[in-house]
Design an enzyme around this catalytic site. Structure first.
Site, PDB file in Angstrom:
ATOM      1  N   ASP A 261       0.823  -1.212   0.000  1.00 24.57           N
ATOM      2  CA  ASP A 261       0.000   0.000   0.000  1.00 24.57           C
ATOM      3  C   ASP A 261       0.852   1.253   0.000  1.00 24.57           C
ATOM      4  O   ASP A 261       2.030   1.222   0.340  1.00 24.57           O
ATOM      5  CB  ASP A 261      -0.862   0.027   1.265  1.00 24.57           C
ATOM      6  CG  ASP A 261      -2.215  -0.586   1.016  1.00 24.57           C
ATOM      7  OD1 ASP A 261      -2.506  -0.921  -0.134  1.00 24.57           O
ATOM      8  OD2 ASP A 261      -2.969  -0.717   1.999  1.00 24.57           O
TER       9      ASP A 261
ATOM     10  N   LYS B 186      -1.616   3.710  -5.250  1.00 22.81           N
ATOM     11  CA  LYS B 186      -1.124   5.020  -5.677  1.00 22.81           C
ATOM     12  C   LYS B 186      -1.828   6.119  -4.891  1.00 22.81           C
ATOM     13  O   LYS B 186      -2.874   5.889  -4.299  1.00 22.81           O
ATOM     14  CB  LYS B 186      -1.376   5.193  -7.174  1.00 22.81           C
ATOM     15  CG  LYS B 186      -0.665   4.135  -8.012  1.00 22.81           C
ATOM     16  CD  LYS B 186      -0.547   4.581  -9.445  1.00 22.81           C
ATOM     17  CE  LYS B 186       0.214   3.582 -10.280  1.00 22.81           C
ATOM     18  NZ  LYS B 186      -0.556   2.359 -10.560  1.00 22.81           N
TER      19      LYS B 186
ATOM     20  N   GLY C  23      -0.553   0.242   9.065  1.00 20.88           N
ATOM     21  CA  GLY C  23      -1.204   0.050  10.371  1.00 20.88           C
ATOM     22  C   GLY C  23      -1.592  -1.393  10.575  1.00 20.88           C
ATOM     23  O   GLY C  23      -0.778  -2.307  10.428  1.00 20.88           O
TER      24      GLY C  23
ATOM     25  N   MET D  86      -8.810   9.386   8.801  1.00 27.29           N
ATOM     26  CA  MET D  86      -9.242   9.961   7.522  1.00 27.29           C
ATOM     27  C   MET D  86     -10.095  11.210   7.757  1.00 27.29           C
ATOM     28  O   MET D  86     -11.117  11.409   7.114  1.00 27.29           O
ATOM     29  CB  MET D  86     -10.021   8.917   6.708  1.00 27.29           C
ATOM     30  CG  MET D  86      -9.159   7.732   6.331  1.00 27.29           C
ATOM     31  SD  MET D  86     -10.050   6.443   5.463  1.00 27.29           S
ATOM     32  CE  MET D  86     -10.575   5.409   6.810  1.00 27.29           C
TER      33      MET D  86
HETATM   34  C1  LIG Z   1      -7.255   3.892   5.117  1.00 29.24           C
HETATM   35  S1  LIG Z   1      -6.892   4.298   6.774  1.00 29.24           S
HETATM   36  C2  LIG Z   1      -5.862   2.928   7.181  1.00 29.24           C
HETATM   37  C3  LIG Z   1      -5.599   2.781   8.653  1.00 29.24           C
HETATM   38  C4  LIG Z   1      -4.611   1.661   8.966  1.00 29.24           C
HETATM   39  N1  LIG Z   1      -5.139   0.379   8.599  1.00 29.24           N
HETATM   40  C5  LIG Z   1      -4.224   1.648  10.435  1.00 29.24           C
HETATM   41  O1  LIG Z   1      -4.581   0.732  11.182  1.00 29.24           O
HETATM   42  O2  LIG Z   1      -3.503   2.585  10.831  1.00 29.24           O
HETATM   43  C6  LIG Z   1      -5.787   5.638   6.552  1.00 29.24           C
HETATM   44  C7  LIG Z   1      -5.850   6.617   7.692  1.00 29.24           C
HETATM   45  O3  LIG Z   1      -5.095   6.149   8.789  1.00 29.24           O
HETATM   46  C8  LIG Z   1      -4.517   7.240   9.469  1.00 29.24           C
HETATM   47  N2  LIG Z   1      -3.048   7.100   9.420  1.00 29.24           N
HETATM   48  C9  LIG Z   1      -2.331   6.163   8.779  1.00 29.24           C
HETATM   49  N3  LIG Z   1      -1.018   6.323   9.000  1.00 29.24           N
HETATM   50  C10 LIG Z   1      -0.902   7.386   9.811  1.00 29.24           C
HETATM   51  C11 LIG Z   1       0.195   8.061  10.416  1.00 29.24           C
HETATM   52  N4  LIG Z   1       1.458   7.651  10.241  1.00 29.24           N
HETATM   53  N5  LIG Z   1      -0.059   9.127  11.211  1.00 29.24           N
HETATM   54  C12 LIG Z   1      -1.322   9.545  11.432  1.00 29.24           C
HETATM   55  N6  LIG Z   1      -2.392   8.948  10.902  1.00 29.24           N
HETATM   56  C13 LIG Z   1      -2.195   7.892  10.100  1.00 29.24           C
HETATM   57  C14 LIG Z   1      -4.984   8.507   8.768  1.00 29.24           C
HETATM   58  O4  LIG Z   1      -6.144   8.945   9.417  1.00 29.24           O
HETATM   59  C15 LIG Z   1      -5.268   7.974   7.383  1.00 29.24           C
HETATM   60  O5  LIG Z   1      -6.181   8.808   6.703  1.00 29.24           O
END
Ligand SMILES: C[S@@+](CC[C@H](N)C(=O)[O-])C[C@H]1O[C@@H](n2cnc3c(N)ncnc32)[C@H](O)[C@@H]1O
Length: 254
Positions: A36, A58, A91, A171
């Site tokens: 991703d 992307k 994540g 998000m």
């Molecule tokens: C599609 S979601 C995926 C979340 C991911 N599966 C998780 O558990 O972190 C994407 C959102 O996760 C959050 N996010 C992901 N990485 C981040 C980071 N390094 N710092 C802050 N927020 C993050 C943001 O809110 C972003 O818009």
């Protein structure tokens, strides 16, 4: 016929050291990695030089981004060819990561798989900013919502969300204005502390602190990905200089 195998692996929030040992081992052993956009590319250095690396995430707005159905089909196809596949997701795969849909596609196709959980930004962002999501006397629980669905008022139980001791929003950068309106109209005090954490655990991590009623103005130059924490626990955040010392830890990574 050699049977393939798929590992749905959580990469953690950004710092490559925050992947699990099990996740790192899966990357090392993979023949194919579908990754991703939000993963740290340094994690791909763990892969075998013979591995096939496929970018399936992307940036938003870029054309040609594979649809979820295409990703599901690729996972099934590589596994049917007998490959050891890693699906590497930011994540945790099951926190707003569509990992559940991929798992169901694999199950339906009869492909053996495993889930390797990851550290979700929904907890890690707060931790990296020095904010505990729960704290005795301040917060006895937290809830995680996506703010993206905020346009659809019924998709988030706003009255319940407004009562949550700690509310974590993913998000949320674009939708935050609507979220703030809904929370205040459901009784959340305008002076509730809020933290917005951009790119948590990356060297360029930034934290903005404010009150609910003023946070939109304060976070005008924040960009996604960012996690938003709303609740009294935010008042425990370290001072700017203490935080910059914490950030040095990330910046000093080799
Ligand atoms: C599609 S979601 C995926 C979340 C991911 N599966 C998780 O558990 O972190 C994407 C959102 O996760 C959050 N996010 C992901 N990485 C981040 C980071 N390094 N710092 C802050 N927020 C993050 C943001 O809110 C972003 O818009």
């Amino acid at each position: 016929v050699k049977t393939g195998f798929v590992s749905l692996v959580g990469a953690g929030p950004g710092d490559p050291e925050l992947i699990t040992l099990k996740g790192a081992r899966a990357i090392e052993q993979a023949e194919v990695i579908l990754y991703d956009r939000l993963i740290n590319p340094r994690l791909l250095d763990l892969a075998s030089p013979l591995a096939t690396l496929v970018n399936v995430g992307k940036a938003p707005g870029e054309c040609g981004r594979p649809r979820q159905e295409t990703i599901n089909a690729l996972l099934v196809e590589y596994a049917r060819r007998g490959r050891r596949v890693v699906r590497l997701k930011g994540g945790d795969p099951f926190v707003f990561g569509r990992g559940g849909e991929e798992m169901l596609a694999l199950r339906e196709a009869g492909i053996p798989y495993e889930v390797v959980p990851g550290i979700s930004s929904s907890i890690a962002a707060a931790g990296a900013a020095g904010i505990p999501v729960t704290h005795r006397g301040l917060s006895n629980g937290f809830a995680v919502f996506t703010a993206q669905s905020a346009a659809d008022e019924d998709s988030v139980p706003w009255a319940a969300a407004a009562c949550c001791p700690t509310l974590v929003l993913l998000m949320g950068v674009e939708a935050l204005r609507r979220v703030v309106d809904r929370l205040i109209s459901n009784g959340k005090p305008g002076d509730t502390p809020v933290a917005v954490i951009e790119r948590a655990t990356w060297p360029e991590q930034r934290v903005v602190i404010g009150q609910l009623s003023e946070i939109i103005r304060k976070m005008s130059n924040i960009n996604p990905p960012a996690t938003i924490i709303i609740g009294e626990v935010v008042s425990l955040h370290p001072t700017a200089s203490e935080l910059s010392e914490m950030l040095l830890e990330y910046a000093d990574q080799p």
